[in-house]
Design an enzyme around this catalytic site. Structure first.
Site, PDB file in Angstrom:
ATOM      1  N   HIS A   6       0.830  -1.201   0.000  1.00  0.00           N
ATOM      2  CA  HIS A   6       0.000   0.000   0.000  1.00  0.00           C
ATOM      3  C   HIS A   6       0.872   1.261   0.000  1.00  0.00           C
ATOM      4  O   HIS A   6       0.702   2.160  -0.839  1.00  0.00           O
ATOM      5  CB  HIS A   6      -0.922  -0.022   1.233  1.00  0.00           C
ATOM      6  N   GLU A   7       1.808   1.321   0.946  1.00  0.00           N
ATOM      7  CA  GLU A   7       2.663   2.506   1.051  1.00  0.00           C
ATOM      8  C   GLU A   7       3.646   2.605  -0.109  1.00  0.00           C
ATOM      9  O   GLU A   7       3.962   3.714  -0.567  1.00  0.00           O
ATOM     10  CB  GLU A   7       3.414   2.502   2.383  1.00  0.00           C
ATOM     11  N   HIS A  10       1.902   4.355  -2.989  1.00  0.00           N
ATOM     12  CA  HIS A  10       1.907   5.816  -2.837  1.00  0.00           C
ATOM     13  C   HIS A  10       3.273   6.387  -3.203  1.00  0.00           C
ATOM     14  O   HIS A  10       3.379   7.376  -3.934  1.00  0.00           O
ATOM     15  CB  HIS A  10       1.587   6.195  -1.385  1.00  0.00           C
ATOM     16  N   ASP A  83      -7.732   7.930   2.060  1.00  0.00           N
ATOM     17  CA  ASP A  83      -7.283   8.318   0.714  1.00  0.00           C
ATOM     18  C   ASP A  83      -8.482   8.621  -0.182  1.00  0.00           C
ATOM     19  O   ASP A  83      -8.480   9.599  -0.938  1.00  0.00           O
ATOM     20  CB  ASP A  83      -6.451   7.196   0.085  1.00  0.00           C
TER      21      ASP A  83
END
Length: 268
Positions: A6-7, A10, A83
């Protein structure tokens, strides 16, 4: 592992999108505020205004985590709730407040009800127009999501590598991220010194200010010393002049006395 991907999603979008700041830190350590991890970009230059291009890129970055989950695991989690909220708010503001919609153009469709409380904007249009606004917002969101998906697919190898490193070490610095990205993309390390971070620039500015103060202090002391030396030279010159005047006067007196004595002797 899900949080790591997930990170990483980004972070990669922060890096590849042209108007987004470089990555400073990526972590899967929970923040204690409901977030399982975070991706922190470097602070950019202070800007009074935001462009349409940059706002669209912000929305794409917001979807990086959700896209990574879907791309890798074929499923999604609740981790992208904040988000999604941010992306929707920005897209709606673009349409209703900032005149950035192709459909509505420069028409103002919402006003901020109380900027001192929740800064919430209320629509000033009819139900039919409100439904069209929803469709326009959805169009921005869907196109941004598709673009985020395309970009992460193109950088799948980087996504796997970054998430694996992050899963193992829990935190990645911006320099570590760039090293991995360059290695996988075949980009040579820059020969010149890399651009310093915001915090390094702040430290350099502080040191430069202290150096300037030191030099100014030394300059002031030097000027004071020169002034004192000049005053001392002037004082010595005055003393020398007084001494010469006294010696000259004594010499004249002596000559007069000698002439007087010689005249008196001659008369005798």
């Amino acid at each position: 592992k899900i949080t790591a991907y997930h990170e990483a999603g980004h972070a990669i979008l922060f890096h590849v999108l042209p108007d987004m700041g470089p990555v400073h830190t990526i972590s899967v350590i929970p923040t204690g505020m409901g977030a399982a991890g975070y991706t922190m970009p470097l602070p950019g230059e202070d800007e009074m205004f935001n462009s349409k291009k940059k706002m669209l890129q912000n929305i794409i970055v917001d979807f990086g985590g959700r896209v990574a989950e879907e791309l890798i695991f074929g499923d999604v989690t609740t981790g992208a709730s904040q988000d999604i909220k941010q992306a929707t708010q920005m897209a709606r503001a673009m349409v209703t407040q900032y005149g950035m919609s192709d459909k509505f153009g420069m028409m103002c469709l919402a006003t901020v009800e109380n900027q001192y409380l929740d800064n919430r904007a209320g629509l000033i249009c009819g139900e039919e127009t409100a439904a069209q606004i929803d469709q326009e917002v959805l169009s921005i969101i869907n196109s941004s999501y598709d673009e985020a998906y395309r970009m992460l697919e193109e950088n799948r190898e980087v996504l796997d590598k970054i998430s694996g490193y992050l899963y193992e070490h829990e935190t990645i610095t911006g320099k570590e991220f760039m090293k991995i990205f360059r290695e996988l993309k075949g980009i040579p390390e820059p020969e010149e010194e890399e651009k310093k971070t915001f915090f390094e620039q702040a430290e350099d500015a502080k040191n430069a200010l202290e150096q300037a103060k030191t030099e100014e202090h030394a300059k002031t002391e030097g000027q004071t010393e020169i002034k004192n030396q000049a005053e001392a030279e002037t004082s010595r010159a005055a003393e020398d002049q007084n001494t010469v005047s006294l010696e000259k006067g004594s010499f004249i007196d002596q000559v007069v006395d000698d002439q007087t004595a010689a005249h008196e002797e001659h008369q005798k």
